[in-house]
Design an enzyme around this catalytic site. Structure first.
Site, PDB file in Angstrom:
ATOM      1  N   HIS A 218     -59.548  25.810  48.827  1.00  0.00           N
ATOM      2  CA  HIS A 218     -59.789  24.478  49.418  1.00  0.00           C
ATOM      3  C   HIS A 218     -60.721  24.610  50.884  1.00  0.00           C
ATOM      4  CE1 HIS A 218     -58.124  21.741  52.722  1.00  0.00           C
ATOM      5  NE2 HIS A 218     -58.547  21.150  51.985  1.00  0.00           N
TER       6      HIS A 218
ATOM      7  N   GLU B  71     -64.233  24.709  49.790  1.00  0.00           N
ATOM      8  CA  GLU B  71     -64.713  23.538  49.300  1.00  0.00           C
ATOM      9  C   GLU B  71     -65.098  22.772  50.838  1.00  0.00           C
ATOM     10  OE1 GLU B  71     -63.086  19.378  49.926  1.00  0.00           O
ATOM     11  OE2 GLU B  71     -61.423  20.462  48.815  1.00  0.00           O
ATOM     12  N   HIS B  72     -64.211  22.897  51.557  1.00  0.00           N
ATOM     13  CA  HIS B  72     -64.823  22.522  52.965  1.00  0.00           C
ATOM     14  C   HIS B  72     -66.100  22.938  53.503  1.00  0.00           C
ATOM     15  CE1 HIS B  72     -61.562  19.992  54.929  1.00  0.00           C
ATOM     16  NE2 HIS B  72     -61.021  20.014  53.966  1.00  0.00           N
TER      17      HIS B  72
ATOM     18  N   GLU C 253     -55.315  18.690  58.660  1.00  0.00           N
ATOM     19  CA  GLU C 253     -55.320  18.277  57.183  1.00  0.00           C
ATOM     20  C   GLU C 253     -53.751  18.800  56.670  1.00  0.00           C
ATOM     21  OE1 GLU C 253     -58.233  19.327  54.524  1.00  0.00           O
ATOM     22  OE2 GLU C 253     -57.432  18.159  52.993  1.00  0.00           O
TER      23      GLU C 253
END
Lengths: 429, 440
Positions: A73, A76-77, A148
């Site tokens: 994740h 991905e950022h 998040e």
């Protein structure tokens, strides 16, 4: 036309009147394209078979590497930022709408646009293939991702699901939040990001699907120009062995909710399902427990479920869980009712009339999956990743029988292998 | 692209609009009822419309009604209640697979329209012969109660809901479209029957059909049904007047959570039918309308203060909201940066790239409206009160005519009214309120 047939495996479907163009690019990337010239919009998604559960892997037969949770994740950022300019900024200059998501077993980068498709497509292929991580940029992302993570933890549904997974799987990484924890992401370094990128973003592990107002040959020409030949790697991502039984039958926590929320999961030992089986699973769940069922109406009248009651399914490498979720004043009572209904249907079978209603509904749903570019491209991406043949779901929905449905149903639910996860109100009387 | 608009009058105060579109695999029919907004009928009307989805005389049991939908290849009906300006809109919509994709040449669109009309015009009947069934009402009331009580579960929506309530107390925009808990016990079958009667006789109605189907049979069904009703439609009120923000109210409420949600509510004297609503919409897009916006670029990407920070503008209320999820320690820094970015727009100090990016995002949004039957349907329903109906292409053309100066003017007119924070609980504290801040 000959160039099209030379370069693509072309599938046309008479029911939907749609054509899908398939190819495996010389770099190794698998590609699917569904042109929809009658629409204004287009959608492209470039994905890798790499998600949060791939946290223990070896490259080309080397030693296994255990990486911090949340790395896929985080990657991905960070991929959105490359050396010269952030991808979001480039997309915004041409009015394309971009996003990305990381799941348990995949990471995908996507955009939709109604003009300037070529430019947007170039941006997508460029930034996904050109990582650029520095100490400073990696550190900077921690604040955003920590927010998040906090946002997810404020959602009782998040606790309900992960408590269920932790109670059903003793070791499988589905137990862990996709985004990781504040502690795990603090261990992420540029070196680790590069290492995971090299392993999982190699073309053999990647798929690309495009749908909308596009010309398949033009898309392929751009792929020829932009897809980079890279060293191919053999990746082995391992998940701990699982004996197929649940770790514990009940779990609960407390949260600021007005009444109890529940998820009831039935675990099965993982095996690969055919598309026909998947369609059947969807149909039998709805026929026995959905709004068309007698069970649903009975439970509503008994005030054991609300309109949010729904059956669901979590299925990915190593994980096979059929579940039910909703709000209920008594999660234990609705669990017992579900158990009884399962036994009753196993004895008496599914009503053929209700099965036919839901089969027709499933057929309509399959047709509508070819309606807009977003759904088409995402479904094609899923098909490419799992090796599923396009249009198979539609063919299955046209021909499945209630006998097949009964067979699937009897295998799907094992009452002795289930877990009830409950989130109770903090201030319960 | 084949687009063909047909418009007719079904009965007094009832328009029928058909948008012929053969590009899609589905079609939809929407029936929208508009009333002057009245607090005493708000919850009742919301419950009424939910009851119409629950059962009808032909299918008195919920599962039988759902099976009738499923047999029509998964046709799906939904109901909703909304507040637009000073009006309440309640709607029943049905989406279906287009006849061209149904096996064996079966034609289902007529049956779908018939089923929809059964739901609207022939509610289920109780054992005593009266309209509506008590069993259904009990379930619908219980579902409404659960839905209202569950608002707290989604902290982002809850914060937004609370900000509306606090900032717009006594105004139409401060009312909850789905209704209120305290009204539910008073809703009876008799009250529902009266509300249903009012809906059919005194509301203004728009029926919208979008898709490749033959719309004439649909029009005939509704002409026949409404033809049998004596109508006295009530005129609809004009949009609310602008209300000046006198002081900035800062409210913090605390719940068990990890992240703080901050909503900043602004007021703009730009409310339909003001010509400047297009400029205000474009301004909001540039301010916080997605990844190309100033808020995303500065508050999230440059300062890493949040995972999300976005703005939205309501053209029928003139309200502009900025929503973000932040760590409470960054409260002042986030507010300062959000105000700073609005000031950049108001001072016409934004770049050409930023202006063009907002225009392109807007164009793309208008293009996307034309790419699905449900968005085309909503597009026309939401324009019903505007007095002037435009196609998405015409609206896009108007928006492209907005100048930098008009956009800056809209930003300069925005007045901060309320800053609402939903924050994690502190030990020994449950909420606080401060009033009397200064204008930015």
């Amino acid at each position: 036309m000959s160039e099209l047939t030379d370069r693509f495996d072309i599938r046309y479907d008479e029911l939907t009147k749609e054509t899908v163009y398939y190819t495996t690019h010389p770099t190794g990337v698998k590609i699917a394209i569904c042109p929809k010239p009658e629409l204004k919009s287009s959608y492209a998604v470039f994905g890798t078979k790499y998600g949060s559960i791939d946290n223990d892997f070896s490259i080309d037969g080397g030693e296994f590497l255990r990486v911090p949770d949340g790395l896929a994740h985080y990657l991905e950022h960070k991929l959105f930022e490359n050396e010269d300019c952030e991808a979001f900024e480039k997309y915004s200059k041409i009015g394309a709408c971009a996003n990305a998501y990381t799941g348990f077993d995949k990471t995908c980068y996507l955009f939709s646009c109604t003009r300037e498709f070529e430019q947007a497509f170039r941006i997508l292929l460029d930034f996904v293939q050109n990582p650029f991580f520095t100490e400073e940029s990696v550190r900077k992302e921690q604040g955003i991702i920590a927010q998040e993570i906090d946002m997810y933890r404020d959602n009782p549904g998040w606790h309900l699901f992960f408590n269920l997974m932790k109670s059903m799987y003793r070791e499988h990484p589905i137990r862990n939040d996709i985004a990781g924890t504040a502690e795990s992401i603090a261990q992420i370094t540029p070196e680790l990001l590069y290492q995971c990128y090299e392993a999982f973003y190699n073309p053999d592990n990647m798929v690309l699907s495009v749908a909308g107002n596009v010309d398949p040959l033009k898309v392929l020409e751009m792929c020829d120009e932009l897809l980079l030949p890279k060293q191919r790697h053999e990746i082995v991502s391992r998940c701990p062995e699982d004996d197929g039984t649940v770790a514990q039958p009940y779990v609960e926590c407390r949260f600021d909710v007005p009444m109890p929320l529940f998820q009831l999961g039935f675990k099965k030992k993982y095996r690969e399902l055919t598309e026909r089986e998947r369609v059947l699973i969807g149909i039998v769940r709805s026929a026995v427990f959905g709004p068309v069922s007698d069970f649903y109406t009975r439970m509503m009248n008994k005030q054991l479920i609300g309109s949010d009651f729904a059956p669901g399914f979590t299925y990915l490498r190593g994980v096979f869980v059929s579940l039910f979720q909703g709000m209920s004043c008594s999660p234990e009572a609705i669990r017992d009712e579900i158990f009884e209904e399962i036994e009753r249907v196993k004895r008496n079978g599914i009503s053929p009339r209700v099965f036919e209603c839901v089969r027709r509904s499933s057929y309509g749903g399959q047709i509508l999956m070819y309606n807009n570019p977003d759904d088409i491209a995402e479904n094609l991406l899923g098909d490419l990743m799992t090796g599923t043949d396009v249009f198979k779901g539609l063919k299955a929905a046209s021909t499945v029988t209630v006998d097949e449905g009964n067979q699937v149903f009897s295998e799907l639910f094992d009452i002795s292998n289930s877990t009830l996860s409950v989130v109770r109100p903090c201030k319960e009387a | 692209m084949e687009t063909n608009m047909y418009l007719s009058t079904v009965s007094e105060g009832i328009t029928f609009r058909a948008v012929r579109e053969t590009r899609f695999k589905n079609a939809c029919i929407g029936v929208h009822f508009f009333f002057p907004l009245k607090r005493e009928f708000l919850t009742l009307n919301a419950i009424l419309i939910a009851m119409l989805r629950r059962s009808c005389a032909r299918y008195p049991e919920y599962n039988e009604l759902r099976r009738a939908h499923a047999m029509l290849y998964g046709a799906d009906s939904d109901t909703s209640a909304a507040i637009i300006g000073n009006c309440q809109m309640i709607s029943v919509e049905m989406e279906m697979t287009d006849d061209r994709f149904i096996p064996d040449g079966e034609c289902i669109s007529g049956e779908c329209a018939g089923l929809l009309s059964e739901m609207i015009f022939r509610p289920a009947v109780g054992d005593d012969g009266g309209l509506f069934r008590q069993d259904d009402l009990d379930v619908v009331l219980r579902n409404a109660e659960e839905r209202i009580k569950s608002l707290i579960i989604d902290k982002e929506s809850y914060a937004s809901h609370r900000c509306y309530e606090i900032m717009c107390e006594g105004e139409a925009a401060g009312l909850e479209p789905g209704g209120y808990l305290e009204d539910l016990p008073g809703i009876t079958r008799e009250a529902l029957a009266q509300a249903w009667e009012r809906m059919l006789t005194s509301s203004m109605v728009e029926i919208i059909v979008v898709g490749g189907m033959d719309y004439k049979p649909v029009e005939r069904i509704f002409k026949k049904e409404f033809g049998a009703i004596t109508r006295r439609p009530a005129p609809l009120p004009t949009p609310p007047a602008y209300k000046e923000a006198e002081t900035i109210r800062e409210v913090t409420e605390r719940v068990e959570e990890k992240q703080s949600r901050m909503i900043m509510g602004y007021r703009l004297p730009v409310i339909e039918p003001d010509d400047r609503t297009m400029a205000a919409r474009l301004m909001s897009l540039m301010f916080g309308g997605g990844t190309a916006s100033l808020l995303f670029k500065h508050v999230r990407e440059k300062l890493s203060l949040c995972y999300y920070c976005s703005s939205s503008y309501g053209r029928t209320s003139g309200l502009l909201f900025v929503r973000s999820g932040i760590d409470e320690v960054n409260y002042n820094q986030a507010i300062d940066e959000i105000k700073k970015q609005l000031a950049v727009i108001a001072e016409n100090a934004f770049s050409d790239d930023e202006f063009n990016a907002a225009r392109l995002v807007a164009l793309s949004a208008y293009d996307n409206i034309s790419d699905s039957v449900s968005s085309i349907e909503s597009w026309y329903a939401n324009q019903y009160l505007d007095g002037c109906v435009r196609t998405p292409a015409q609206a896009a053309e108007r928006m492209m005519a907005v100048t930098r100066e008009q956009l800056a003017e809209c930003a300069s007119l925005a007045r901060l009214d309320t800053i609402y924070m939903l924050s994690p609980e502190l030990s020994g504290q449950s909420g606080d309120e401060r009033e009397g801040g200064e204008e930015p």
